[in-house]
Design a protein around this motif. Structure first.
Motif, PDB file in Angstrom:
ATOM      1  N   GLU A 460      -7.929 -15.100  11.991  1.00 16.32           N
ATOM      2  CA  GLU A 460      -7.598 -13.683  12.070  1.00 16.32           C
ATOM      3  C   GLU A 460      -6.106 -13.483  11.958  1.00 16.32           C
ATOM      4  O   GLU A 460      -5.314 -14.381  12.268  1.00 16.32           O
ATOM      5  CB  GLU A 460      -8.108 -13.108  13.399  1.00 16.32           C
ATOM      6  N   CYS A 461      -5.714 -12.275  11.540  1.00 20.09           N
ATOM      7  CA  CYS A 461      -4.287 -11.983  11.405  1.00 20.09           C
ATOM      8  C   CYS A 461      -3.679 -11.762  12.783  1.00 20.09           C
ATOM      9  O   CYS A 461      -4.273 -11.103  13.632  1.00 20.09           O
ATOM     10  CB  CYS A 461      -4.077 -10.743  10.545  1.00 20.09           C
ATOM     11  N   ARG A 462      -2.496 -12.330  12.967  1.00 17.02           N
ATOM     12  CA  ARG A 462      -1.816 -12.170  14.246  1.00 17.02           C
ATOM     13  C   ARG A 462      -1.334 -10.732  14.460  1.00 17.02           C
ATOM     14  O   ARG A 462      -1.061 -10.302  15.564  1.00 17.02           O
ATOM     15  CB  ARG A 462      -0.592 -13.090  14.301  1.00 17.02           C
ATOM     16  N   HIS A 463      -1.190  -9.997  13.367  1.00 16.08           N
ATOM     17  CA  HIS A 463      -0.562  -8.680  13.462  1.00 16.08           C
ATOM     18  C   HIS A 463      -1.536  -7.516  13.294  1.00 16.08           C
ATOM     19  O   HIS A 463      -1.160  -6.370  13.495  1.00 16.08           O
ATOM     20  CB  HIS A 463       0.534  -8.559  12.396  1.00 16.08           C
ATOM     21  N   CYS A 464      -2.766  -7.827  12.873  1.00 14.99           N
ATOM     22  CA  CYS A 464      -3.725  -6.757  12.581  1.00 14.99           C
ATOM     23  C   CYS A 464      -5.081  -7.093  13.184  1.00 14.99           C
ATOM     24  O   CYS A 464      -5.369  -8.251  13.462  1.00 14.99           O
ATOM     25  CB  CYS A 464      -3.938  -6.602  11.067  1.00 14.99           C
ATOM     26  N   ASP A 465      -5.937  -6.067  13.299  1.00 16.91           N
ATOM     27  CA  ASP A 465      -7.322  -6.326  13.669  1.00 16.91           C
ATOM     28  C   ASP A 465      -8.086  -6.690  12.408  1.00 16.91           C
ATOM     29  O   ASP A 465      -8.989  -5.967  11.988  1.00 16.91           O
ATOM     30  CB  ASP A 465      -7.952  -5.061  14.282  1.00 16.91           C
ATOM     31  N   SER A 466      -7.732  -7.774  11.778  1.00 14.41           N
ATOM     32  CA  SER A 466      -8.446  -8.117  10.553  1.00 14.41           C
ATOM     33  C   SER A 466      -8.455  -9.614  10.322  1.00 14.41           C
ATOM     34  O   SER A 466      -7.677 -10.352  10.922  1.00 14.41           O
ATOM     35  CB  SER A 466      -7.803  -7.421   9.356  1.00 14.41           C
ATOM     36  N   ARG A 467      -9.341 -10.027   9.437  1.00  9.38           N
ATOM     37  CA  ARG A 467      -9.448 -11.440   9.121  1.00  9.38           C
ATOM     38  C   ARG A 467      -8.486 -11.809   8.009  1.00  9.38           C
ATOM     39  O   ARG A 467      -8.102 -10.969   7.207  1.00  9.38           O
ATOM     40  CB  ARG A 467     -10.877 -11.750   8.666  1.00  9.38           C
ATOM     41  N   VAL A 478      -4.012 -15.323   3.759  1.00 12.16           N
ATOM     42  CA  VAL A 478      -3.217 -14.105   3.571  1.00 12.16           C
ATOM     43  C   VAL A 478      -3.941 -12.935   4.219  1.00 12.16           C
ATOM     44  O   VAL A 478      -5.151 -12.785   4.050  1.00 12.16           O
ATOM     45  CB  VAL A 478      -3.039 -13.779   2.060  1.00 12.16           C
ATOM     46  N   CYS A 479      -3.196 -12.109   4.950  1.00 14.01           N
ATOM     47  CA  CYS A 479      -3.772 -10.862   5.451  1.00 14.01           C
ATOM     48  C   CYS A 479      -3.565  -9.798   4.378  1.00 14.01           C
ATOM     49  O   CYS A 479      -2.440  -9.531   3.969  1.00 14.01           O
ATOM     50  CB  CYS A 479      -3.089 -10.435   6.747  1.00 14.01           C
ATOM     51  N   HIS A 480      -4.636  -9.183   3.917  1.00 17.70           N
ATOM     52  CA  HIS A 480      -4.512  -8.181   2.856  1.00 17.70           C
ATOM     53  C   HIS A 480      -4.061  -6.824   3.388  1.00 17.70           C
ATOM     54  O   HIS A 480      -3.874  -5.892   2.628  1.00 17.70           O
ATOM     55  CB  HIS A 480      -5.829  -8.051   2.088  1.00 17.70           C
ATOM     56  N   HIS A 481      -3.857  -6.730   4.688  1.00 16.63           N
ATOM     57  CA  HIS A 481      -3.387  -5.467   5.247  1.00 16.63           C
ATOM     58  C   HIS A 481      -1.893  -5.467   5.507  1.00 16.63           C
ATOM     59  O   HIS A 481      -1.257  -4.431   5.458  1.00 16.63           O
ATOM     60  CB  HIS A 481      -4.141  -5.137   6.529  1.00 16.63           C
ATOM     61  N   CYS A 482      -1.328  -6.637   5.823  1.00 17.58           N
ATOM     62  CA  CYS A 482       0.105  -6.679   6.095  1.00 17.58           C
ATOM     63  C   CYS A 482       0.817  -7.769   5.306  1.00 17.58           C
ATOM     64  O   CYS A 482       2.011  -7.969   5.457  1.00 17.58           O
ATOM     65  CB  CYS A 482       0.373  -6.844   7.590  1.00 17.58           C
ATOM     66  N   GLU A 483       0.073  -8.504   4.458  1.00 18.68           N
ATOM     67  CA  GLU A 483       0.668  -9.553   3.620  1.00 18.68           C
ATOM     68  C   GLU A 483       1.163 -10.761   4.411  1.00 18.68           C
ATOM     69  O   GLU A 483       1.826 -11.631   3.865  1.00 18.68           O
ATOM     70  CB  GLU A 483       1.816  -9.006   2.737  1.00 18.68           C
TER      71      GLU A 483
HETATM   72 ZN    ZN Z   1      -2.187  -8.457   8.990  1.00 14.23          ZN
END
Ligand code: ZN
Ligand code: ADP
Ligand code: ZN
Length: 749
Positions: A460-467, A478-483
């Motif tokens: 999971e992304c450390r910065h977002c509620d996302s995988r 890669v987190c596609h929400h915050c790169e």
């Molecule tokens: Zn993220």
């Protein structure tokens, strides 16, 4: 330039106060004192001025000339400098004011947004000039006069081939210098003239460079209806299946408008302004076609703006922001693929270009044509109620009707790269029949998640509620929400197991599978990662258009907008994303996308097939779409929206709050909700306030997001409430909380 001979006594009186729109987020005008020589026509709205603002100097625009100010006279600062003699175009100014008011945005910010960069920075508003050189005398005489000056002789011979002369850049491109031109000029053998940089060169007389196509019956009926409304506000929906010849109708409509000496503004989705689209317009008309796209430099953008403003550009075609192009003689506005999400700006000034186009056409009294195979429910509702004229194209000029969607059950079947055996068989057949296959998958990367098979850990992304998405080219998460990126772990951070497995397929994985399954067939992957360089994309398209049997794996980048004549089979890897999503527009958007993607199959001389993989083959909405088509589903969705009290039957305004600390965002959002509810109660306005609730992805880039929704059946009531809320927030919100208001939000995320 100001005319110095003007008699000063005849000038209009100088106002005491100039009320100026300044590029700040503040929703108000600022008062200044006029200074310096007044413009020839007197002070008027639309003149740019330089003003001291805080410690800076900014370019502002005069919006009102007033006799008095609320400020005491000694606090009224003078402007630093007047930049214009002539005001900015009135139609443009009107549109900006409308936009700022409708979207509850700062006027100064809106004007700034809508102005080409160089004008924002204070550059004069005049066409850039280029020079044209022309031979003055007969070639032989000139050569006689020259004696032995070989380069100049060659230059004379070059110019002799161009009866209308040549512009400097065309001459220097052939290796000649300005000094050589100057030499000929000094001998009076050539003349020099100036013209605007974007002159409508060589365009006079015949309009068309190629004949238009004879229309089929439906096209002819549509065009006749459009021609009949050329001289007034006439909103029309051109509702035509993919490939039914909408573009041909646009072209012939524009022909009529140009024939009246007026201009056409064409808006296309971001993804739709392809070289193919442009070349279709450019091939048809001898008149220049000015394209506004993200590849232009600031100065090129200014040139285009100026050419449209002065009327030298008869056809302007561009993406969303082109709606802010002034026109000297507006004749028609066309919005192609009007349902496309890219017409709505999703940050800052959150405008919808299609809706602004409607307001603009109304104000200018010109026709507006919205075209789509899959109209938005907003537009469909207007057409059904009779407010827009509903023009239909149901036939394709080519022999083949759009292919039906065939649903393929994913349940309990082995998947390879996201594909089940029936799909793989169909691909094999299509390739055998020498066709191309488009595999559509709306996920970049190798796999949308990486999981531990031992303990169930998921990256999971450390910065977002996302995988995190697993990429293989090169390997990383890669987190596609915050790169945010991390290296691909070798072992599970939870239990240490090395049994980490990708879950699900993205474009890279499907590409890999297809390469293994069909080693003799080229596989082209087209997504944002594979086409970061623009040439890469063009190269791929050139390859694909050669028509060799091949496999195309692509996201909507490929599936929308591009003409792929050799595709005979489309496979949609997974159609389920929109079926059960929480956002009320998800189903509409996903149905539109499916139909657009399916429309890629069988465009030329071969029939097409479309396979749609799903875990929900019995879903009633998906069935309706597959069996009866988009229109049937759309009318049903409209009924559901009516019952649920959702757009287009109710209007929405969404306020978003975000802060680093969750409680800051929450407190602010709750206080705003309380305040607006109290105000609504005293005003008895028919507006509902919902929330605040956490945004669907509450934590994004380490910031917490909440939202507060206003809704009403009455647009005016909603706007009144929105305006009040914005005023309250401007005076009450702390710096720690960022907020924004989104009128007619396209998503609730
Ligand atoms: Zn993220
Ligand atoms: P749309 O914009 O609705 O997707 P297009 O305008 O791209 O459809 O038309 C699809 C194809 O049909 C194009 O190749 C176009 O040249 C062709 N076409 C359109 N109208 C006619 C017509 N009246 N006669 C013959 N071919 C046509
Ligand atoms: Zn584990």
């Amino acid at each position: 330039m100001a005319d110095s001979r003007t008699d000063p006594d005849s000038s209009p009186p100088v106002p005491r106060v100039l009320r100026i729109a300044v590029p700040t987020p503040l929703r108000r005008l600022f008062d200044y004192r006029p200074a310096g020589r007044p413009p020839v026509g007197g002070w008027r709205p639309g003149l740019r001025v330089k003003i001291p603002f805080g410690r800076r100097h900014l370019v502002g625009i005069v919006m009102e000339c007033a006799a008095s100010s609320e400020l005491p006279a000694h606090q009224l600062k003078p402007i630093t400098e007047r930049l214009d003699d002539e005001p900015l175009p009135a139609d443009w100014l009107w549109l900006c004011q409308f936009t700022a008011r409708y979207y509850q945005h700062s006027l100064g910010d809106t004007l700034q947004h809508a102005l080409p960069g160089p004008l924002r920075q204070g550059r004069p508003l005049e066409a850039r000039i280029r020079e044209r050189w022309q031979l003055n005398t007969r070639e032989a005489l000139a050569l006689d006069a020259l004696g032995r000056a070989p380069r100049q002789r060659e230059l004379v011979q070059l110019l002799a081939q161009h009866r209308h002369g040549m512009i400097t850049s065309a001459i220097t491109a052939q290796g000649y210098t300005r000094a050589q031109l100057q030499g000929l000029l000094d001998k009076a053998l050539i003349t020099r003239s100036s013209e605007p940089l974007m002159a409508s060169e060589g365009w006079s007389g015949a309009l068309l460079a190629e004949p238009s196509l004879p229309l089929n019956r439906e096209q002819a009926v549509a065009l006749a209806a459009l021609h009949e409304g050329l001289d007034r506000f006439h909103p029309c929906l051109l509702h035509g299946v993919t490939g039914s010849g909408k573009t041909e109708v646009y072209l012939q409509l524009i022909e009529g408008v140009l024939g009246q000496g007026r201009q056409a503004l064409v808006l296309v989705p971001e993804i739709g302004l392809t070289p193919q689209t442009l070349s279709r317009f450019r091939k048809r008309f001898r008149a220049p076609v000015v394209a506004l796209h993200s590849g232009l430099t600031d100065l090129e953008r200014l040139d285009a703006w100026e050419a449209a403003r002065s009327g030298r550009a008869p056809i302007v075609i561009g993406t969303r922001s082109a709606i802010f192009t002034p026109l000297a003689r507006p004749g028609v506005i066309i919005v192609d693929e009007e349902h496309d999400g890219s017409f709505k700006q999703q940050d800052g000034l959150r405008y919808h270009a299609r809706d602004l186009a409607m307001a603009r056409a109304h104000r200018d009294g010109v026709p507006i044509l919205l075209g789509s195979a899959t109209p938005s429910l907003e537009t469909l509702a207007q057409a059904r109620s009779g407010r827009y004229r509903h023009l239909r194209l149901t036939q394709r000029p080519s022999r083949h009707a759009p292919a039906k969607l065939e649903l393929v059950d994913l349940r309990g079947r082995l998947r390879q790269g996201g594909l089940v055996p029936p799909a793989i068989d169909a691909i094999r057949q299509a390739l055998k029949a020498e066709g191309q296959v488009l595999v559509f998958i709306n996920r970049r990367g190798f796999s949308p998640s990486l999981a531990c098979h031992q303990c169930g850990w998921i990256a999971e992304c450390r910065h977002c509620d996302s995988r995190m998405t697993l990429h293989r080219q090169p390997p990383r998460l890669v987190c596609h929400h915050c790169e945010h990126q991390t290296p691909q772990p070798d072992a599970c951070p939870g239990c240490g197991s090395a049994d980490l497995r990708p879950l699900g397929a993205g474009t890279e994985r499907t590409e890999e599978t297809l390469t293994t399954l069909f080693p003799d067939v080229p596989v082209y992957r087209i997504d944002r990662d594979s086409t970061r360089r623009k040439e890469a994309f063009d190269q791929l398209l050139t390859e694909i258009r050669r028509g060799e049997p091949s496999l195309l794996v692509g996201t909507q980048m490929l599936a929308k907008g591009h003409h792929l004549p050799h595709v005979t089979l489309v496979v949609v890897v997974n159609a389920d994303a929109g079926l059960y999503a929480s956002d009320f527009r998800a189903l509409e958007q996903s149905a539109q996308l499916l139909v657009q993607v399916a429309g890629r199959a069988g465009r030329a001389d071969r029939a097409g097939r479309v396979l749609v993989q799903t875990l929900h083959p019995d879903d009633p909405n998906l069935r309706l779409l597959a069996d009866d088509g988009y229109d049937a589903l759309a009318y049903q969705m409209l009924e559901e929206r009516r019952v649920a009290g959702l757009p287009p039957y109710r209007y929405l305004a969404l306020t978003r709050f975000e802060a680093t600390r969750e409680e800051d965002a929450r407190q602010m959002a709750e206080a705003a909700g309380d305040a607006v509810r109290e105000w609504l109660a005293t005003r008895q306005l028919p507006v509902h306030c919902l929330g605040p609730v956490p945004a669907p992805m509450e934590r994004r880039q380490n910031r917490y997001h909440l939202q507060l929704m206003l809704s009403s059946e009455k647009r005016s009531a909603l706007h009144e409430a929105g305006a009040w809320l914005v005023g309250w927030l401007e005076s009450s919100a702390t710096r720690r909380v960022r907020w924004s208001l989104d009128i007619d939000p396209m998503t609730l995320s």
